[in-house]
Design a protein around this motif. Structure first.
Motif, PDB file in Angstrom:
ATOM      1  N   UNK A 251       2.763  -7.126   2.431  1.00 28.89           N
ATOM      2  CA  UNK A 251       2.841  -5.670   2.389  1.00 28.89           C
ATOM      3  C   UNK A 251       2.708  -5.139   3.816  1.00 28.89           C
ATOM      4  N   UNK A 252       2.541  -3.832   3.931  1.00 23.36           N
ATOM      5  CA  UNK A 252       2.119  -3.221   5.185  1.00 23.36           C
ATOM      6  C   UNK A 252       0.727  -2.655   4.987  1.00 23.36           C
ATOM      7  N   UNK A 253      -0.079  -2.682   6.058  1.00 23.22           N
ATOM      8  CA  UNK A 253      -1.405  -2.082   6.019  1.00 23.22           C
ATOM      9  C   UNK A 253      -1.456  -0.938   7.022  1.00 23.22           C
ATOM     10  N   UNK A 254      -2.019   0.188   6.588  1.00 23.27           N
ATOM     11  CA  UNK A 254      -2.246   1.333   7.462  1.00 23.27           C
ATOM     12  C   UNK A 254      -3.739   1.441   7.724  1.00 23.27           C
ATOM     13  N   UNK A 290       3.880  -0.413   0.279  1.00 21.15           N
ATOM     14  CA  UNK A 290       5.094  -1.162  -0.019  1.00 21.15           C
ATOM     15  C   UNK A 290       6.274  -0.220   0.204  1.00 21.15           C
ATOM     16  N   UNK A 291       6.763  -0.122   1.456  1.00 18.60           N
ATOM     17  CA  UNK A 291       7.785   0.873   1.794  1.00 18.60           C
ATOM     18  C   UNK A 291       9.078   0.736   1.002  1.00 18.60           C
ATOM     19  N   UNK A 292       9.395  -0.481   0.559  1.00 15.44           N
ATOM     20  CA  UNK A 292      10.671  -0.701  -0.134  1.00 15.44           C
ATOM     21  C   UNK A 292      10.589  -0.380  -1.628  1.00 15.44           C
ATOM     22  N   UNK A 293       9.412  -0.007  -2.118  1.00 11.39           N
ATOM     23  CA  UNK A 293       9.265   0.280  -3.542  1.00 11.39           C
ATOM     24  C   UNK A 293      10.116   1.489  -3.945  1.00 11.39           C
ATOM     25  N   UNK A 294      10.778   1.379  -5.072  1.00 11.71           N
ATOM     26  CA  UNK A 294      11.623   2.483  -5.560  1.00 11.71           C
ATOM     27  C   UNK A 294      10.794   3.570  -6.228  1.00 11.71           C
ATOM     28  N   UNK A 295       9.559   3.264  -6.564  1.00  7.31           N
ATOM     29  CA  UNK A 295       8.679   4.266  -7.189  1.00  7.31           C
ATOM     30  C   UNK A 295       7.601   4.654  -6.185  1.00  7.31           C
ATOM     31  N   UNK A 296       6.347   4.519  -6.566  1.00  8.03           N
ATOM     32  CA  UNK A 296       5.267   4.841  -5.638  1.00  8.03           C
ATOM     33  C   UNK A 296       5.159   3.760  -4.564  1.00  8.03           C
ATOM     34  N   UNK A 297       4.966   4.187  -3.313  1.00 11.78           N
ATOM     35  CA  UNK A 297       4.904   3.238  -2.201  1.00 11.78           C
ATOM     36  C   UNK A 297       3.468   2.953  -1.756  1.00 11.78           C
TER      37      UNK A 297
END
Length: 306
Positions: A251-254, A290-297
């Motif tokens: 994933x990505x972490x902020x 999850x930037x590529x998610x089509x719903x909630x990211x």
């Protein structure tokens, strides 16, 4: 000079009513100096295309100005982001075509429910009533931009999130640990000898070039912050993210203004392996995206425990 920083979640045209446009990348900063108070507004320009800039912009303000013109999944993402980051102080307004009852239902149980609800024409008046929020301690600056200026050298833009910064201060640049000397300080294009939290500053520095500095890096005294590629968080998954999270997923972490690729090393406790060294304090919020998610990211979040 007093300083107040806002995150502006609204159509960027609204920012032009508040201040003058300054640094513009994937986030855009507007500022205004009036009656001895310097106010800045940070807009996540690349949102909703990129959710990363939303979290970075939110982390740059002490207060949030949230003006809603439509109720869609991106409004929902903004509400969730404000909630997971615990941004409790803000002003809420909406256009006339937004149903107030639906909006109130969307924000129920979140930090946004605590925001002061005002009419759009009263936003500037309400903004001017807000007072600076300062934090004592040794100087700590979170960097959002860095570039080279001919005849000056490396210039760092950032916000003093703690303490007081003076010219010729010797600091460390983390996560790299590089020694940095602050040659000069500017606020709103005026040179000053010192600046106090939460001032937004431009610093001419010695010890690093633009290629050595990234958004989210921190200038501070030695031993102020922790640096690691492995962290542990008290993870809570978003109730809106329905997919199962498993070990070894990427994933990505902020974390603050830092965005890192991250691998789930362990689920219980939630241990994260970060793509590169990261600077943080125990108790900082880490948000999994999850930037590529089509719903909630927004996957979930938690405080860093170790």
């Amino acid at each position: 000079m007093k300083s107040i920083n806002f995150t502006l979640l609204a159509d960027e045209s609204l920012a032009k009513d508040f201040g003058k446009k300054g640094t513009a990348t994937d986030i855009t900063i507007y500022d205004r100096k009036e009656s001895g108070v310097l106010r800045t507004w940070t807009v996540p320009t690349s949102f909703p295309d990129k959710i990363q800039s939303l979290f970075q912009a939110i982390n740059m303000g002490e207060y949030v100005i949230f003006h809603i013109t439509k109720l869609d999944k991106f409004t929902g993402e903004q509400i969730i982001a404000l909630d997971v980051l615990g941004k409790k102080q803000g002003i809420l307004s909406h256009s006339f075509d937004v149903d107030k009852n639906t909006l109130l239902s969307m924000i129920k149980g979140t930090v946004v429910e605590q925001y002061k609800l005002v009419e759009p024409e009263n936003l500037k008046k309400e903004i001017d009533l807000l007072e600076p929020i300062s934090k004592d301690g040794s100087p700590l600056i979170v960097i959002d931009h860095c570039f080279d200026v001919k005849g000056v050298g490396t210039v760092i833009l950032g916000k003093i999130t703690q303490g007081k910064l003076k010219v010729y201060e010797n600091l460390k640049l983390f996560p790299k640990g590089t020694d940095i000397v602050v040659k000069s300080i500017q606020m709103h294009d005026d040179s000053v000898e010192d600046a106090v939290c939460p001032a937004r500053v431009g610093l001419a520095v010695k010890g690093a070039g633009p290629d050595d500095v990234q958004r989210g890096d921190v200038l501070c005294m030695p031993n102020t912050m922790q640096v690691s590629q492995e962290i542990e968080i008290d993870y809570v998954q978003s109730k809106f993210f329905k997919d199962k999270v498993s070990e070894n997923q990427m994933f990505l972490a902020s974390i603050g203004l830092q965005i890192r690729p991250v691998k789930i090393a362990s689920l219980n406790p939630m241990k994260l392996s970060l793509g590169k060294p990261t600077v943080y304090e125990k108790g900082d919020t880490c948000v999994i995206l999850k930037p590529e998610s089509a719903t909630i990211r927004i996957v979930g979040s938690g405080k860093i425990t170790k």
